[in-house]
Design a protein around this motif. Structure first.
Motif, PDB file in Angstrom:
ATOM      1  N   UNK A 165      22.339   0.831  56.242  1.00 38.15           N
ATOM      2  CA  UNK A 165      22.292   2.138  56.894  1.00 38.15           C
ATOM      3  C   UNK A 165      21.009   2.860  56.484  1.00 38.15           C
ATOM      4  N   UNK A 166      20.059   2.940  57.422  1.00 37.98           N
ATOM      5  CA  UNK A 166      18.808   3.632  57.158  1.00 37.98           C
ATOM      6  C   UNK A 166      18.817   4.996  57.830  1.00 37.98           C
ATOM      7  N   UNK A 167      18.308   5.993  57.115  1.00 35.42           N
ATOM      8  CA  UNK A 167      18.255   7.356  57.642  1.00 35.42           C
ATOM      9  C   UNK A 167      16.794   7.775  57.701  1.00 35.42           C
ATOM     10  N   UNK A 168      16.295   8.066  58.887  1.00 35.47           N
ATOM     11  CA  UNK A 168      14.889   8.423  59.058  1.00 35.47           C
ATOM     12  C   UNK A 168      14.673   9.877  58.661  1.00 35.47           C
ATOM     13  N   UNK A 169      13.868  10.070  57.610  1.00 39.54           N
ATOM     14  CA  UNK A 169      13.669  11.405  57.046  1.00 39.54           C
ATOM     15  C   UNK A 169      12.182  11.668  56.840  1.00 39.54           C
ATOM     16  N   UNK A 170      11.580  12.373  57.763  1.00 38.82           N
ATOM     17  CA  UNK A 170      10.258  12.959  57.619  1.00 38.82           C
ATOM     18  C   UNK A 170       9.174  12.101  57.008  1.00 38.82           C
ATOM     19  N   UNK A 171       8.256  12.776  56.288  1.00 40.45           N
ATOM     20  CA  UNK A 171       7.118  12.141  55.649  1.00 40.45           C
ATOM     21  C   UNK A 171       7.495  11.671  54.248  1.00 40.45           C
ATOM     22  N   UNK A 172       6.560  10.975  53.592  1.00 41.07           N
ATOM     23  CA  UNK A 172       6.860  10.425  52.267  1.00 41.07           C
ATOM     24  C   UNK A 172       7.224  11.521  51.266  1.00 41.07           C
ATOM     25  N   UNK A 173       6.495  12.634  51.262  1.00 40.27           N
ATOM     26  CA  UNK A 173       6.804  13.683  50.297  1.00 40.27           C
ATOM     27  C   UNK A 173       8.019  14.511  50.715  1.00 40.27           C
ATOM     28  N   UNK A 174       8.277  14.622  52.021  1.00 36.17           N
ATOM     29  CA  UNK A 174       9.483  15.342  52.433  1.00 36.17           C
ATOM     30  C   UNK A 174      10.736  14.559  52.060  1.00 36.17           C
ATOM     31  N   UNK A 175      10.616  13.218  51.958  1.00 34.78           N
ATOM     32  CA  UNK A 175      11.762  12.435  51.493  1.00 34.78           C
ATOM     33  C   UNK A 175      12.012  12.680  50.006  1.00 34.78           C
ATOM     34  N   UNK A 176      10.948  12.895  49.245  1.00 31.49           N
ATOM     35  CA  UNK A 176      11.121  13.270  47.842  1.00 31.49           C
ATOM     36  C   UNK A 176      11.845  14.615  47.759  1.00 31.49           C
ATOM     37  N   UNK A 177      11.431  15.562  48.598  1.00 32.05           N
ATOM     38  CA  UNK A 177      12.112  16.852  48.636  1.00 32.05           C
ATOM     39  C   UNK A 177      13.599  16.674  48.943  1.00 32.05           C
ATOM     40  N   UNK A 178      13.889  15.827  49.922  1.00 25.64           N
ATOM     41  CA  UNK A 178      15.276  15.610  50.324  1.00 25.64           C
ATOM     42  C   UNK A 178      16.084  14.972  49.201  1.00 25.64           C
TER      43      UNK A 178
END
Length: 292
Positions: free
Chosen positions: A145-158
């Motif tokens: 299960x992959x969840x597409x989440x923004x840019x590389x640093x926005x994934x760190x934020x998430x």
């Protein structure tokens, strides 16, 4: 002739080559443009219509990235070059340290624990493909299960905001999250590739890569001298919270050819998984897509 535009790619090599004058020594008439888009966003792709999903692959379409040589995972560069959005550089590539990580208090301990657990990745980006490649060893396709989440640093934020239970990260993002107590579950280390627009002279790209390879030797022999450059590649909001002296060296340039066999094997892997909505025979051949 236009100046050769160099933009660092969240790695050390460009900074070291600039520090030691390696680009100038190669005879490049260039402009060094540090700084990246570090705007935070924890929106997921599910919050956007599919025609607005965007990742590394989409940045090569249309106007491109605004520099003379771009880097992205080899899957994206391979497909972009095949569709003539640029020319893939075939004389060198790089290896990017990456991993799927979870927070320290997560119940996920081993890769099979990720069954039906969302893993945050970038759409059509290295974290997307490498997560599939790594997890297929442990899980059935229907269990990934992959969840597409923004840019590389926005994934760190998430991840830090506990918006996602697991995340595939690379380079400085990986080292930062480990300092925040995140644990590696499975390595997703992958190959990066270089691509340049058709109006850039291949000879200048050769000069640029020779400078990076020379810088790689400096990093290999004295890494502690150069980790300071990670600080300028990290968003300002995190700079007081990490110690880059504890980081690894991140991406590593490899002076080896990206061969026709590698190109075609990667194409087959992507088409077997229906990664892109294009036909297997669409686009040009290796000899046309790759400067080798």
């Amino acid at each position: 002739m236009a100046k050769f535009i160099i933009v660092p790619h969240m790695r050390l090599q460009e900074w070291v080559a600039e520090e030691h004058g390696y680009f100038e020594a190669e005879g490049l008439d260039y402009e060094f443009r540090p700084g990246r888009d570090q705007i935070a966003s924890i929106k997921t792709a599910e919050e956007l219509p599919p025609d607005q999903w965007s990742g590394a692959y989409q940045t090569f379409e249309g106007q491109g990235r605004g520099c003379s040589v771009s880097s992205a995972c080899h899957w994206t560069v391979n497909q972009s070059a095949k569709l003539e959005d640029g020319i893939m550089y075939g004389k060198s590539y790089s290896i990017c340290e990456a991993a799927i990580v979870v927070s320290g208090d997560s119940k996920v301990m081993i890769p099979t624990d990720l069954k039906n657990i969302d893993v945050a990745v970038g759409y059509h980006s290295g974290s997307h493909y490498s997560a599939l490649q790594a997890l297929e060893i442990f899980l059935k396709p229907s269990e990934i299960s992959l969840k597409f989440v923004g840019t590389s640093w926005s994934r760190v934020d998430a991840a830090l905001a506990k918006k996602v239970p697991a995340i595939n990260v690379w380079g400085p993002q990986l080292y930062l999250l480990e300092q925040k107590g995140f644990r590696r579950i499975v390595s997703t280390t992958f190959m990066m590739a270089f691509m340049f627009p058709v109006d850039v002279e291949p000879e200048n790209v050769d000069k640029y890569l020779r400078a990076l390879i020379r810088a790689q030797s400096d990093i290999d022999s004295e890494p502690e001298k150069y980790k300071k450059y990670f600080m300028v590649e990290i968003p300002e909001r995190y700079r007081d919270e990490v110690d880059v002296r504890l980081f690894g060296i991140g991406e590593r340039v490899v002076p080896q050819n990206y061969t026709q066999e590698m190109f075609e094997r990667t194409q087959a892997w992507m088409h077997d998984r229906h990664i892109f909505d294009v036909g297997e025979n669409q686009g040009v051949s290796y000899s046309q897509a790759v400067h080798s």
